[in-house]
Design a protein around this motif. Structure first.
Motif, PDB file in Angstrom:
ATOM      1  N   GLY A   1       0.847  -1.144  -0.049  1.00 19.36           N
ATOM      2  CA  GLY A   1      -0.051  -0.032  -0.107  1.00 19.36           C
ATOM      3  C   GLY A   1       0.652   1.014  -0.093  1.00 19.36           C
ATOM      4  N   ALA A   2       2.050   1.178   0.475  1.00 20.04           N
ATOM      5  CA  ALA A   2       2.927   2.242   0.580  1.00 20.04           C
ATOM      6  C   ALA A   2       3.780   2.570  -0.938  1.00 20.04           C
ATOM      7  N   GLY A   3       3.360   1.561  -1.731  1.00 17.68           N
ATOM      8  CA  GLY A   3       3.951   1.831  -2.901  1.00 17.68           C
ATOM      9  C   GLY A   3       5.374   1.336  -3.228  1.00 17.68           C
ATOM     10  N   VAL A   4       5.844   0.221  -2.465  1.00 16.21           N
ATOM     11  CA  VAL A   4       6.958  -0.269  -2.860  1.00 16.21           C
ATOM     12  C   VAL A   4       7.027  -0.646  -4.311  1.00 16.21           C
ATOM     13  N   ARG A   5       8.149  -0.276  -4.916  1.00 20.61           N
ATOM     14  CA  ARG A   5       8.129  -0.727  -6.343  1.00 20.61           C
ATOM     15  C   ARG A   5       9.827  -0.901  -6.773  1.00 20.61           C
ATOM     16  N   PRO A   6       9.793  -1.431  -8.108  1.00 22.40           N
ATOM     17  CA  PRO A   6      10.980  -1.460  -8.820  1.00 22.40           C
ATOM     18  C   PRO A   6      12.174  -0.315  -8.720  1.00 22.40           C
ATOM     19  N   GLY A   7      13.239  -0.443  -8.159  1.00 22.26           N
ATOM     20  CA  GLY A   7      14.095   0.737  -8.168  1.00 22.26           C
ATOM     21  C   GLY A   7      14.407   1.482  -6.969  1.00 22.26           C
ATOM     22  N   MET A   8      13.581   1.324  -5.947  1.00 18.52           N
ATOM     23  CA  MET A   8      13.700   1.815  -4.628  1.00 18.52           C
ATOM     24  C   MET A   8      14.617   1.522  -3.811  1.00 18.52           C
ATOM     25  N   ASP A   9      15.355   2.401  -3.106  1.00 17.42           N
ATOM     26  CA  ASP A   9      16.385   2.282  -1.954  1.00 17.42           C
ATOM     27  C   ASP A   9      15.485   2.131  -0.788  1.00 17.42           C
ATOM     28  N   CYS A  10      15.941   1.076  -0.131  1.00 15.79           N
ATOM     29  CA  CYS A  10      15.284   0.527   1.216  1.00 15.79           C
ATOM     30  C   CYS A  10      16.443   0.165   2.444  1.00 15.79           C
ATOM     31  N   LEU A  11      15.630   0.540   3.466  1.00 18.06           N
ATOM     32  CA  LEU A  11      16.428   0.157   5.101  1.00 18.06           C
ATOM     33  C   LEU A  11      15.611  -0.356   5.590  1.00 18.06           C
ATOM     34  N   ASP A  12      16.213  -1.550   5.988  1.00 14.92           N
ATOM     35  CA  ASP A  12      15.503  -2.655   7.004  1.00 14.92           C
ATOM     36  C   ASP A  12      16.265  -2.627   8.332  1.00 14.92           C
ATOM     37  N   ILE A  13      15.568  -2.165   9.409  1.00 17.69           N
ATOM     38  CA  ILE A  13      16.390  -1.879  10.656  1.00 17.69           C
ATOM     39  C   ILE A  13      16.087  -3.127  11.592  1.00 17.69           C
ATOM     40  N   GLY A  14      17.054  -3.718  12.379  1.00 17.09           N
ATOM     41  CA  GLY A  14      16.722  -4.502  13.257  1.00 17.09           C
ATOM     42  C   GLY A  14      16.086  -6.047  12.378  1.00 17.09           C
ATOM     43  N   THR A  15      16.728  -6.250  11.372  1.00 15.30           N
ATOM     44  CA  THR A  15      16.147  -7.182  10.320  1.00 15.30           C
ATOM     45  C   THR A  15      15.910  -8.721  10.895  1.00 15.30           C
ATOM     46  N   GLY A  16      16.660  -8.918  11.877  1.00 12.46           N
ATOM     47  CA  GLY A  16      16.375 -10.056  12.688  1.00 12.46           C
ATOM     48  C   GLY A  16      16.749 -11.428  11.240  1.00 12.46           C
ATOM     49  N   ALA A  17      15.796 -12.355  11.252  1.00  9.26           N
ATOM     50  CA  ALA A  17      16.080 -13.264  10.221  1.00  9.26           C
ATOM     51  C   ALA A  17      15.750 -12.829   8.929  1.00  9.26           C
ATOM     52  N   GLY A  18      15.392 -11.896   8.434  1.00 10.04           N
ATOM     53  CA  GLY A  18      15.366 -10.942   7.411  1.00 10.04           C
ATOM     54  C   GLY A  18      14.222 -11.304   6.468  1.00 10.04           C
ATOM     55  N   SER A  19      13.139 -11.814   6.803  1.00  4.23           N
ATOM     56  CA  SER A  19      11.845 -12.022   5.909  1.00  4.23           C
ATOM     57  C   SER A  19      11.543 -11.061   5.258  1.00  4.23           C
ATOM     58  N   ILE A  20      11.521  -9.844   5.713  1.00  3.60           N
ATOM     59  CA  ILE A  20      10.814  -8.663   5.004  1.00  3.60           C
ATOM     60  C   ILE A  20      12.062  -7.839   4.176  1.00  3.60           C
TER      61      ILE A  20
END
Length: 262
Positions: A37-56
């Protein structure tokens, strides 16, 4: 994920894999729905904080494709499935530098509530986003977990004591387990625009991921639960209650909150 030496859930411990499995099974569908819903799409630069096992982090890497990139961070990073556009690094979100204006999306799940510096971290995350970039948080209101049905009055009382003991253990470590209901206002104070908050609640039924997590916590949090006054016999009794076909409870309220950098 490990946020500080006193954090209750340690990536290096024997219980970490089951903790991550239960959380992913329960929360990943909620997170993915909101990120789409937030519009995650090809070409974006993303940061996942506290990724844990990394599923997201892995989902993001697949979603943004080869033209995008994902940086996944944790204090004690775990090995994640390899993706050519996924970089995993050790990073302390409280003390280590972040690039200014470097990301289109930042995701953090069940991280900031454990940090006494959470509002200062929000201001740092704002500057790490590009203009128009989105911060997505998922946090609990763990002070909400009512029993709906129990096999006995004793079973209901024991589950409620278990919930209070967990909250006590978190409070002793500076964690605010009611912060989910406050984080939308905190984003606005930090300078985010277009803040949106969507709460979710699920039923804790025998075999559900949320209830499996509760059973797991009776073992993972054994030492702090014993210090809070529960006994070994009560923890064993509680595990029997949580698989009883007549047990039903509401999950903690799950708050998903998004805001963008103006």
């Amino acid at each position: 994920m490990t946020l500080a030496p006193a954090y209750l859930f340690d990536n290096t411990g024997s219980h970490a894999a089951e903790q991550h499995r239960c959380l992913a099974a329960w929360l990943d569908p909620i997170t993915v729905e909101r990120l789409v819903g937030a519009g995650v799409r090809p070409g974006m630069d993303c940061l996942d904080i506290g990724t844990g096992a990394g599923s997201i982090a892995v989902w993001l890497a697949d979603r943004v494709g080869p033209a995008g990139r994902v940086l996944a961070t944790d204090l004690v990073p775990l090995p994640l499935p390899e993706r050519p556009n996924l970089d995993v690094r050790r990073h302390d979100i409280v003390h280590d530098e972040l690039p200014d204006g470097g990301f289109d999306l930042i995701h953090a799940r069940l991280v900031l509530s454990h940090l006494p510096e959470r509002e200062a971290v929000l201001r740092r995350l704002l500057t790490a986003l590009r203009p128009g970039g989105v911060l997505h948080l998922l946090e609990f209101d763990a002070e909400y977990a009512p029993v709906l049905l129990a096999p006995s009055a004793r079973a209901k009382e024991l589950f409620e004591r278990f919930q209070r003991a967990k909250l006590q253990a978190f409070r002793e470590r500076g964690s605010h387990q009611g912060w989910g209901r406050e984080c939308a206002a905190a984003l606005r104070r930090a300078g985010f625009a277009g803040v949106e908050a969507v709460p979710y609640v699920t039923a804790l039924t025998p075999g559900s991921p949320g209830l499996q997590l509760q059973i797991h916590n009776t073992r993972h949090l054994r030492e702090p639960l014993l210090r809070a006054g529960l006994t070994e016999d009560e923890l064993a009794e509680l595990r029997e209650i949580l698989v009883h076909p007549d047990f039903r409870a509401c999950s903690n309220l799950v708050h998903t909150v998004q805001g963008r950098r103006p």
